[in-house]
Design a protein around this motif. Structure first.
Motif, PDB file in Angstrom:
ATOM      1  N   LYS A  61       0.831  -1.211   0.000  1.00  0.00           N
ATOM      2  CA  LYS A  61       0.000   0.000   0.000  1.00  0.00           C
ATOM      3  C   LYS A  61       0.860   1.253   0.000  1.00  0.00           C
ATOM      4  CE  LYS A  61      -3.936   2.087   2.409  1.00  0.00           C
ATOM      5  NZ  LYS A  61      -4.859   1.975   3.582  1.00  0.00           N
ATOM      6  N   GLN A  65       2.043  -8.759  -6.788  1.00  0.00           N
ATOM      7  CA  GLN A  65       1.205  -7.624  -6.380  1.00  0.00           C
ATOM      8  C   GLN A  65       2.024  -6.340  -6.301  1.00  0.00           C
ATOM      9  OE1 GLN A  65      -1.375  -8.179  -2.959  1.00  0.00           O
ATOM     10  NE2 GLN A  65      -1.519 -10.399  -3.364  1.00  0.00           N
ATOM     11  N   LYS A  96       1.433  -3.058  -8.514  1.00  0.00           N
ATOM     12  CA  LYS A  96       1.252  -1.735  -7.891  1.00  0.00           C
ATOM     13  C   LYS A  96       2.249  -0.737  -8.491  1.00  0.00           C
ATOM     14  CE  LYS A  96      -0.102   1.436  -4.937  1.00  0.00           C
ATOM     15  NZ  LYS A  96       0.157   1.356  -3.484  1.00  0.00           N
ATOM     16  N   ARG A 113       1.050   0.536 -11.730  1.00  0.00           N
ATOM     17  CA  ARG A 113      -0.007   1.554 -11.617  1.00  0.00           C
ATOM     18  C   ARG A 113       0.565   2.916 -11.220  1.00  0.00           C
ATOM     19  NH1 ARG A 113      -2.666  -2.806  -9.121  1.00  0.00           N
ATOM     20  NH2 ARG A 113      -2.312  -1.971  -7.032  1.00  0.00           N
TER      21      ARG A 113
END
Length: 608
Positions: free
Chosen positions: A120, A146, A150, A153
């Motif tokens: 995150k 993942q 990320k 993105r």
């Protein structure tokens, strides 16, 4: 004065203290590393804790943490990792390490939430790379994926992470996802083609399963159909097919590209040449014929027509069933093509091939001699090519029994090209003439010079022949066995194979257990090979390996038998075992490099 003296003493003391401290640190580093390497973690942790607290926290963090986790001191490990997270909040890999401590203590929910936090917080490309690398280091590949996604993105496609993702997917055995990432990279930039090939080569090729290979093929075909104007996928499919030795499939794609782009056949010609190198003569001929059908307007028409003749020749002479009818038809094809393209530069070298066909396969010696003499006398002929034609003419003279005419021609080439490979080849063939004439002493003197030839093959041949002569004469008071062997050797060269074998058998009969015994077997094997009797040749090579493995021909027999099993008898496991045997028992052999390459390919290694 007193103040100055005190200052000097103080500075000297500080200098000594610094040197002492540095020496102590170096000693601690060496001891810590030594204990860690020996897996004496209880001793190593003492030094790493001291180094971690007093020197660079980042430099000694990883080995210190590894010691703590090895000792299962997870409480202290958590404390150390939390310290790193606080000191370096932008280095999110420490958060991954913290999650791993929880994972090791079976606090799965805590581990999961900590790892999620690392992903995150990822806000740029470098952090994505750092976090994913940390996940890979603790075998959490799904989380690494993942992290990369990320990163994709947050980088707004400035860095798409295709190659990193492909590598992780490959490690997980998720080949379809790996393929998609590599092919998507080509969609972004065609310049990635070589990098994509390198990445795919590890997982695909003739060592992979049919199922895995079909995934790549299907994916490429779908993209070709969806984007017919984008040739990059067709080029990659061709590359893949060549990796799998699917030359027929590659030809279909190359022809499609040629038609789609309205090319002049250059791509097809390049494939044909690859096919010839791999002895895929039927496919090579189809490729050349495709270019020939384009007509004389094609800039590659003449080359294709001439090269196709050479392919037909190679295909026919390696065929076990060489009928006179087929040989005559090929001769006629040669004559017609050379007449039609007589001014093309490549027509002269083909005359050499035609002459060889006429002399050695059709027994048209006079016709072959006349053809070569005419070619040698051609105005403006390249001197090196002229020398090659003279060597062929000399061979034909030798075959017909004109050994001194042959020797004269060999001598001409030798004198003109003293320091060239072709000159050394001429000298070697001339030494063989002396050997055929039983002038062994003179032959030996010429072979001694050639042992230092720049060409390893010529030097090796010269050494083998020199040893054959010296071994045969070392203990004998008579030269008769060697004379008989030389006569058999010449008879074999003249295609009088049955007469040669009769003479070789006579040596065994009259001189049992002679030093020529392994040479006789090797000569019989070469005669069997010439007539494509591969099973018979294999038996002779195997007998050399069984009975004379440490003789001069031991490595030759091993290599030749391995190639027979691989190329003609389709017994790849036996070939692989023989290549390995050669590598282990004949480390100085001339064949080591090629044997290692063939062994690795048969074992299924990815060869770049």
């Amino acid at each position: 004065m007193l103040k100055k003296t005190i200052l000097i003493i103080l500075l000297t003391w500080i200098g000594i203290d610094v040197k002492t401290t540095t020496a102590q640190v170096n000693t601690d580093v060496q001891l810590a590393a030594q204990y860690f390497q020996n897996q004496e973690y209880e001793k190593a942790v003492v030094y790493y804790e001291k180094l971690y607290d007093n020197t660079s926290t980042q430099l000694y963090f990883t080995p210190y943490l590894n010691c703590l986790t090895a000792l299962k001191d997870y409480k202290k490990a958590e404390k150390v990792v939390r310290k790193q997270v606080k000191l370096y909040p932008q280095q999110l890999n420490y958060i991954v390490e913290l999650g791993n401590i929880y994972y090791k203590t079976e606090e799965s929910k805590k581990a999961s939430s900590t790892w999620d936090k690392a992903i995150k917080l990822t806000s740029n490309t470098s952090q994505a790379l750092m976090v994913a690398k940390a996940f890979i280091g603790i075998a959490q590949n799904e989380l690494a994926i993942q992290a990369y996604l990320k990163g994709r993105r947050v980088s707004e496609n400035n860095y798409p992470f295709n190659f990193e993702l492909a590598k992780v997917y490959a490690n997980m055995g998720k080949y379809q996802q790996m393929i998609d990432e590599y092919l998507d990279a080509l969609k972004i930039d065609k310049g990635y083609l070589e990098t994509v090939k390198y990445g795919l080569q590890v997982s695909f090729g003739n060592h992979a399963t049919t199922e895995i290979n079909s995934l790549l093929k299907t994916s490429l075909i779908k993209r070709i159909q969806k984007n017919p104007s984008n040739t990059i996928y067709s080029e990659l499919l061709i590359w893949m097919q060549l990796q799998q030795n699917d030359f027929e499939g590659a030809l279909i794609q190359v022809k499609a590209l040629d038609k789609r782009n309205e090319e002049n056949g250059y791509r097809v010609i390049n494939l044909a040449q690859l096919c010839v190198k791999s002895k895929q003569y039927a496919t090579a001929s189809k490729a050349y014929e495709y270019v020939i059908k384009k007509g004389k307007e094609s800039s590659f028409y003449a080359e294709a027509r001439l090269e196709n003749l050479n392919v037909k020749y190679l295909s026919l002479i390696t065929n076990q069933n060489k009928s006179t009818e087929n040989l005559l038809a090929l001769e006629e094809d040669f004559v017609q093509t050379i007449d039609a393209l007589t001014n093309h530069p490549k027509s002269l070298p083909l005359r050499k091939t035609l002459a060889h066909l006429q002399a050695f396969y059709l027994n048209k010696i006079d016709t072959a001699i006349a053809l070569l003499q005419d070619a040698i006398a051609s105005p403006h002929i390249n001197k090196h090519l002229q020398a090659e034609l003279k060597l062929e003419l000399a061979d034909i003279m030798l075959m017909s029994g004109e050994i001194w005419e042959a020797s004269l021609l060999y001598s001409q080439v030798e004198l003109k090209f003293k320091h060239d490979k072709i000159g050394h080849e001429a000298k070697f063939r001339n030494a063989k003439v002396s050997y055929y004439a039983y002038n062994f002493e003179w032959a030996q003197s010429q072979l001694s010079v050639l042992k230092g030839a720049t060409s390893k093959l010529i030097a090796n041949d010269a050494l083998n022949m020199s040893l054959l002569i010296s071994d045969a004469l070392a203990l004998d008071t008579t030269t008769v066995p060697l004379e008989m062997f030389a006569r058999a050797d010449l008879l074999a060269f003249q295609n009088k194979d049955q007469e040669a074998i009769t003479v070789l058998d006579s040596i065994n009969l009259n001189y049992p257990n002679h030093s020529l015994a392994d040479d006789i077997l090797y000569k019989k094997a070469s005669i069997a090979l010439k007539t494509n009797n591969y099973d018979t040749a294999a038996l002779y090579y195997q007998q050399i390996i069984d009975d004379y493995s440490f003789g001069i021909l031991g490595d030759d027999a091993l290599f030749k038998l391995a190639k027979l099993y691989e190329a003609h008898l389709n017994e790849h496991e036996k070939a692989q075992a023989l290549y390995k045997q050669l590598l282990e028992k004949h480390t100085a052999s001339l064949y080591v490099i090629e044997a290692r390459k063939r062994y690795r390919e048969l074992r299924g290694d990815a060869i770049n």
